[in-house]
Write an enzyme that holds these catalytic residues in place. Structure first.
Site, mmCIF file in Angstrom:
data_model
loop_
_atom_site.group_PDB
_atom_site.id
_atom_site.type_symbol
_atom_site.label_atom_id
_atom_site.label_comp_id
_atom_site.label_asym_id
_atom_site.label_seq_id
_atom_site.Cartn_x
_atom_site.Cartn_y
_atom_site.Cartn_z
ATOM 1 N N CYS A 112 0.822 -1.220 0.000
ATOM 2 C CA CYS A 112 0.000 0.000 0.000
ATOM 3 C C CYS A 112 0.854 1.267 0.000
ATOM 4 O O CYS A 112 0.340 2.353 -0.276
ATOM 5 C CB CYS A 112 -0.946 0.016 1.192
ATOM 6 S SG CYS A 112 -2.084 -1.370 1.186
ATOM 7 N N HIS A 251 -3.115 7.359 2.190
ATOM 8 C CA HIS A 251 -3.584 6.043 1.745
ATOM 9 C C HIS A 251 -4.934 5.772 2.401
ATOM 10 O O HIS A 251 -5.104 5.972 3.599
ATOM 11 C CB HIS A 251 -2.552 4.982 2.139
ATOM 12 C CG HIS A 251 -3.056 3.589 1.960
ATOM 13 N ND1 HIS A 251 -3.690 3.173 0.807
ATOM 14 C CD2 HIS A 251 -3.040 2.517 2.795
ATOM 15 C CE1 HIS A 251 -4.035 1.906 0.937
ATOM 16 N NE2 HIS A 251 -3.649 1.487 2.124
ATOM 17 N N ASN A 281 -10.235 0.278 0.246
ATOM 18 C CA ASN A 281 -8.769 0.298 0.248
ATOM 19 C C ASN A 281 -8.281 -0.357 -1.046
ATOM 20 O O ASN A 281 -8.491 -1.550 -1.254
ATOM 21 C CB ASN A 281 -8.263 -0.477 1.479
ATOM 22 C CG ASN A 281 -6.745 -0.584 1.526
ATOM 23 O OD1 ASN A 281 -6.048 -0.263 0.557
ATOM 24 N ND2 ASN A 281 -6.227 -1.064 2.644
HETATM 25 O O1 UT7 Z 1 -3.098 -4.168 3.521
HETATM 26 C C1 UT7 Z 1 -3.793 -4.478 4.691
HETATM 27 C C2 UT7 Z 1 -4.252 -3.199 5.287
HETATM 28 N N1 UT7 Z 1 -4.928 -3.548 6.475
HETATM 29 C C3 UT7 Z 1 -5.669 -2.688 7.087
HETATM 30 O O2 UT7 Z 1 -5.817 -1.578 6.690
HETATM 31 C C4 UT7 Z 1 -6.316 -3.173 8.353
HETATM 32 C C5 UT7 Z 1 -6.238 -2.172 9.455
HETATM 33 N N2 UT7 Z 1 -7.161 -2.536 10.481
HETATM 34 C C6 UT7 Z 1 -8.445 -2.164 10.435
HETATM 35 O O3 UT7 Z 1 -8.845 -1.460 9.536
HETATM 36 C C7 UT7 Z 1 -9.340 -2.610 11.563
HETATM 37 O O4 UT7 Z 1 -8.571 -3.279 12.543
HETATM 38 C C8 UT7 Z 1 -10.485 -3.559 11.059
HETATM 39 C C9 UT7 Z 1 -11.491 -2.751 10.246
HETATM 40 C C10 UT7 Z 1 -9.915 -4.676 10.221
HETATM 41 C C11 UT7 Z 1 -11.209 -4.156 12.246
HETATM 42 O O5 UT7 Z 1 -11.728 -3.121 13.075
HETATM 43 P P1 UT7 Z 1 -11.524 -3.179 14.656
HETATM 44 O O6 UT7 Z 1 -12.238 -2.042 15.227
HETATM 45 O O7 UT7 Z 1 -10.031 -3.267 14.905
HETATM 46 O O8 UT7 Z 1 -12.255 -4.518 15.044
HETATM 47 P P2 UT7 Z 1 -11.652 -5.771 15.814
HETATM 48 O O9 UT7 Z 1 -10.652 -6.473 14.962
HETATM 49 O O10 UT7 Z 1 -11.237 -5.329 17.174
HETATM 50 O O11 UT7 Z 1 -12.918 -6.677 15.941
HETATM 51 C C12 UT7 Z 1 -13.991 -6.347 16.799
HETATM 52 C C13 UT7 Z 1 -15.080 -7.378 16.637
HETATM 53 C C14 UT7 Z 1 -14.570 -8.815 16.681
HETATM 54 O O12 UT7 Z 1 -15.540 -9.594 17.342
HETATM 55 P P3 UT7 Z 1 -15.287 -10.057 18.868
HETATM 56 O O13 UT7 Z 1 -14.016 -10.830 18.846
HETATM 57 O O14 UT7 Z 1 -15.184 -8.779 19.640
HETATM 58 O O15 UT7 Z 1 -16.494 -10.870 19.154
HETATM 59 C C15 UT7 Z 1 -14.560 -9.214 15.228
HETATM 60 O O16 UT7 Z 1 -14.750 -10.596 15.049
HETATM 61 O O17 UT7 Z 1 -15.701 -7.212 15.353
HETATM 62 C C16 UT7 Z 1 -15.737 -8.457 14.686
HETATM 63 N N3 UT7 Z 1 -15.677 -8.242 13.253
HETATM 64 C C17 UT7 Z 1 -16.750 -7.968 12.504
HETATM 65 N N4 UT7 Z 1 -18.041 -7.833 12.821
HETATM 66 C C18 UT7 Z 1 -18.885 -7.537 11.827
HETATM 67 C C19 UT7 Z 1 -14.590 -8.251 12.446
HETATM 68 N N5 UT7 Z 1 -14.953 -7.992 11.185
HETATM 69 C C20 UT7 Z 1 -16.286 -7.806 11.200
HETATM 70 C C21 UT7 Z 1 -17.223 -7.514 10.204
HETATM 71 N N6 UT7 Z 1 -18.510 -7.382 10.563
HETATM 72 N N7 UT7 Z 1 -16.868 -7.359 8.917
#
Ligand code: UT7
Length: 360
Positions: A112, A251, A281
């Site tokens: 990225c 980005h 993204n």
């Molecule tokens: O080239 C790669 C670039 N990568 C990125 O840009 C990723 C950077 N990271 C992010 O953008 C964020 O970390 C995410 C958007 C991926 C995730 O957001 P978050 O606020 O960090 O959520 P989390 O990983 O802390 O997950 C919170 C909860 C979890 O459930 P539990 O364990 O609390 O029960 C996840 O399983 O949200 C759940 N979850 C979802 N729920 C609904 C994860 N993805 C989803 C989803 N829909 N799509």
């Protein structure tokens, strides 16, 4: 008199088929509210054509905006993590397509951060006198590596391409400073091992391996701190304070990452370009598409200080500080379009769903 690389043309190409949050609600256990709240994304383009096709359209638009012919360009750089094959490079495919016969051509992979690495490379090549007119393209067909059963990753990414023409200028405009960096020790936080020689010659593509994997929260932290620190270093090198910056074009990984990084810099939202809602993204293509939109929306004026900043797989990061030149309207327009498609987004993703189904 200092010669610098300045942007004289810009263009983008967004696929016509969209993957909306409502579509994702059908594919995985998620909700549009969750996606918008956590990422700011509402829809992303899913390409029915190859990376080179997207790149070709964006390139024609950027060349037309700069008032140049393909034969005027002496260097073509394609930043991508989704090349069609390993060799020839995507840049060579594109060079042939464009008839850009006077250009050296190569791909650049910094995930990225590829666009910022590419901008630094184009700028350095021009400053060193190796090239005079560089076409830099960021192009991605990311949906190919995405697992559309995995809600942790598949909601974020979109396909697309953006391009700019950099030209030598002695008028004080152009790239003033850059900051590039990497930390391979954190590489495992973002991985997709799709193309490469690792393993046995006879290995089949394994759905458990050949998919994007990332540690969302770790990436989030690395991104916020990394982009803030990188922008600060680049600004310092150009002797510019954050309050002098007219626009940051970051980005587009996650709206919350963009907000957190720019808040730490003391740069308010009015001075930040965000188009993630409609693009998702798109890795190396995200900044040039956002830059294109910023110019078209009139958010960049002649002489403005514009900052580009990114982080990505590797991990890598980088920023550039540039003074925009005197042109903010295109010299010309290209009427090129992608070939039409009557496929639905579910049809475009059906092969992907089939491939990854066994591991879910
Ligand atoms: O080239 C790669 C670039 N990568 C990125 O840009 C990723 C950077 N990271 C992010 O953008 C964020 O970390 C995410 C958007 C991926 C995730 O957001 P978050 O606020 O960090 O959520 P989390 O990983 O802390 O997950 C919170 C909860 C979890 O459930 P539990 O364990 O609390 O029960 C996840 O399983 O949200 C759940 N979850 C979802 N729920 C609904 C994860 N993805 C989803 C989803 N829909 N799509």
């Amino acid at each position: 008199m200092t010669t610098r690389a300045t942007i004289r043309g810009w263009g983008k190409c967004v696929p016509p088929v969209k993957l909306t949050n409502a579509h994702l609600e059908v594919l995985v256990d998620t909700s549009s509210e969750w996606i918008i709240e956590r990422t700011g994304i509402e829809e992303r383009g899913i390409s029915h054509v190859e990376t080179t096709d997207l790149a070709e359209v964006a390139s024609h638009r950027a060349l037309a905006a700069a008032g140049l012919e393909p034969t005027d360009i002496d260097m073509l750089i394609v930043a991508t993590v989704t090349p069609e094959i390993t060799c020839p490079s995507n840049a060579c495919f594109l060079q042939e397509r464009l008839g850009m016969v006077n250009a050296a051509a190569f791909d650049l992979n910094a995930a990225c951060s590829g666009w910022v690495y590419g901008s630094a490379t184009a700028s350095s090549m021009i400053q060193a006198g190796v090239a005079e007119k560089v076409l830099l393209v960021g192009a991605e067909k990311l949906h190919w590596v995405m697992d559309y059963w995995d809600r942790n990753t598949c909601i974020l990414f979109g396909d697309g391409a953006g391009a700019v023409v950099f030209e030598a200028s002695d008028a004080g405009d152009g790239v003033l400073s850059t900051d590039l960096g990497a930390d391979g020790r954190a590489g495992k936080t973002m991985v997709f091992p799709t193309l490469g020689t690792r393993g046995e010659l006879t290995n089949q593509r394994d759905p458990a391996i050949n998919r994007l994997h990332f540690e969302g929260q770790n990436v989030f932290k690395i991104a916020v701190k990394g982009m803030e620190a990188s922008v600060r270093r680049a600004l310092e090198r150009a002797d510019i304070a954050p309050d002098e910056v007219a626009l940051v074009v970051p980005h587009q990984a996650n709206e919350r990452i963009i907000d957190a990084a720019t808040r730490r810099l003391g740069i308010e939202r009015e001075r930040v370009m965000v188009n993630i809602a409609t693009h998702g993204n798109s890795a190396a293509a995200s900044i040039p598409m956002a830059l294109n939109d910023a110019v078209e929306m009139g958010r960049i004026s002649p002489g403005d200080l514009v900052v580009q900043t990114a982080f990505g797989g590797g991990v890598t990061w980088g920023s550039t500080v540039m003074r925009w030149g005197d042109r903010v309207t295109p010299l010309g327009h290209s009427d090129i379009e992608l070939p039409p498609t009557d496929k639905t987004v579910f049809e475009l993703l059906s092969g992907n769903r089939e491939f990854f189904a066994p591991i879910h």
